[in-house]
Design an enzyme around this catalytic site. Structure first.
Site, mmCIF file in Angstrom:
data_model
loop_
_atom_site.group_PDB
_atom_site.id
_atom_site.type_symbol
_atom_site.label_atom_id
_atom_site.label_comp_id
_atom_site.label_asym_id
_atom_site.label_seq_id
_atom_site.Cartn_x
_atom_site.Cartn_y
_atom_site.Cartn_z
ATOM 1 N N HIS A 243 -1.680 3.023 2.734
ATOM 2 C CA HIS A 243 -2.526 1.882 2.337
ATOM 3 C C HIS A 243 -2.283 1.504 0.871
ATOM 4 C CE1 HIS A 243 -6.584 -0.250 2.350
ATOM 5 N NE2 HIS A 243 -6.473 0.014 1.054
ATOM 6 N N GLU A 244 -2.301 2.473 0.000
ATOM 7 C CA GLU A 244 -2.144 2.172 -1.427
ATOM 8 C C GLU A 244 -0.743 1.637 -1.733
ATOM 9 O OE1 GLU A 244 -4.734 1.945 -3.036
ATOM 10 O OE2 GLU A 244 -6.106 3.228 -1.930
ATOM 11 N N HIS A 247 -0.639 -2.011 -1.153
ATOM 12 C CA HIS A 247 -1.072 -2.817 -2.306
ATOM 13 C C HIS A 247 0.036 -2.904 -3.353
ATOM 14 C CE1 HIS A 247 -5.178 -3.275 -1.024
ATOM 15 N NE2 HIS A 247 -5.488 -2.004 -1.146
HETATM 16 ZN ZN LIG Z 1 -7.225 -0.942 -0.611
#
Ligand SMILES: [Zn+2]
Length: 327
Positions: A243-244, A247
């Site tokens: 997830h990170e 980003h």
């Molecule tokens: Zn996030």
């Protein structure tokens, strides 16, 4: 609609009933100008949107210091305008240079293990957990868990173990975080720096979005025990890292913007009004077509629930790579 079969085969852990709140904090992070590794950028190309944000996940029952928030519409507009400007710059630079946009990218990864001492409780995890995390990233970004294949693969370049009680836990937005990253960050814009440690405020992780000018804050911070085999119940299969890094590669949350507007800027992730927690199969919070994308890596569900990126997300990440991080 039931979960897709590949989810069931990949994920064997049960979904616990613990109530949790995953909160997105936006924390303004100042910019430390650093020597840019982006030699392709014209000298006047360094203007950045004033707001530099990092994203955070918060564990169950946590009380984050920052007001829970997400990027505002204004902030996403600024980011999108910056992406367009970066793409124009790259196109201009490449005129006559013969350089082509990349279609496949291997990302070198430097992992900094921040430890309080030599004990496991003090952050000293085995190399095997880090290798497993890299495998999880490669599986996720290749479409091996069921989603679209992206252009990205990950190659562990170095494990850097640092014992420093002053950086343990890593406190989001603190001067200690800045000091840590300024001291430790390695490589150019294409190098993924991962900082593992105990985190403040029950956070699972946070990340920086790509920028035209590299600064020392660039990278992702991930809770050590969220790595595969870690102790972070419901979040210990490595998808906080997935997830990170999403980003870091310019993806927003699937719930960005709620039901209105351009949402997360990706056309094949149905809009959803708010983050999804745990694994609410069949949830549908917006009137627009499509169920909420709760199995997407960029939602807030349990690791057992999320398993895919979409083709639109893969395209968005590659576009951003060529705009911001390509050599
Ligand atoms: Zn996030």
């Amino acid at each position: 609609m039931g979960l897709r079969p590949n989810l069931l085969t990949r994920r064997t852990a049960g979904v616990a009933s613990t109530t949790l709140a995953l909160l997105l904090s936006t924390a303004a992070v100042g910019v430390v100008p650093a020597a840019s590794a982006f030699s392709a950028a014209p000298a006047d190309a360094c203007a950045e949107p004033a707001d530099v944000h990092s994203d955070a996940r918060v564990k169950a029952g946590a009380h984050a210091k920052q007001e829970p928030n997400e990027l505002t519409a204004k902030e996403t507009r600024e980011r999108e305008a910056d992406l367009a400007a970066a793409l124009r710059e790259r196109a201009n630079f490449r005129t006559g240079a013969g350089a082509a946009a990349l279609a496949a990218v291997t990302i070198p990864v430097v992992v900094h293990v921040i430890q309080e001492d030599g004990t496991r409780a003090g952050g000293n995890i085995p190399d095997s957990m880090i290798n497993s995390q890299i495998s999880v990233l490669n599986e996720a970004y290749s479409g091996g868990t069921g989603g679209a294949a992206t252009a990205f693969s990950f190659q562990l370049q170095k494990i850097n173990r640092v014992t420093n009680p002053a950086w343990y836990p890593i406190v989001q937005g603190s001067s200690a975080e800045r000091s840590m990253k300024t001291s430790l960050r390695e490589g150019g814009k294409n190098t993924l720096n991962v900082y593992l440690g105990e985190l403040s405020d029950d956070l699972l992780g946070w990340a920086t979005f790509p920028k035209r000018r590299l600064d020392s804050m660039d990278g992702v911070v991930v809770l050590t025990e969220s790595l595969p085999g870690g102790t972070a119940t419901n979040y210990n299969q490595g998808d906080t890292g997935t997830h990170e890094v999403g980003h870091w590669l310019n993806l927003y949350h699937t719930f960005q913007g709620g039901c209105r507007g351009s949402g997360d800027g990706v056309s094949d992730t149905p809009a959803e009004a708010e983050p999804a927690y745990q694994c609410p199969t069949g949830r549908d919070t917006c009137t627009a077509a499509g169920l909420d994308p709760i199995t997407n890596f960029m939602d807030y569900t349990y690791d057992t629930c999320m398993y895919q990126f979409t083709a639109g997300q893969a395209e968005r990440m590659l576009t951003a790579w060529n705009a911001y991080r390509a050599a």
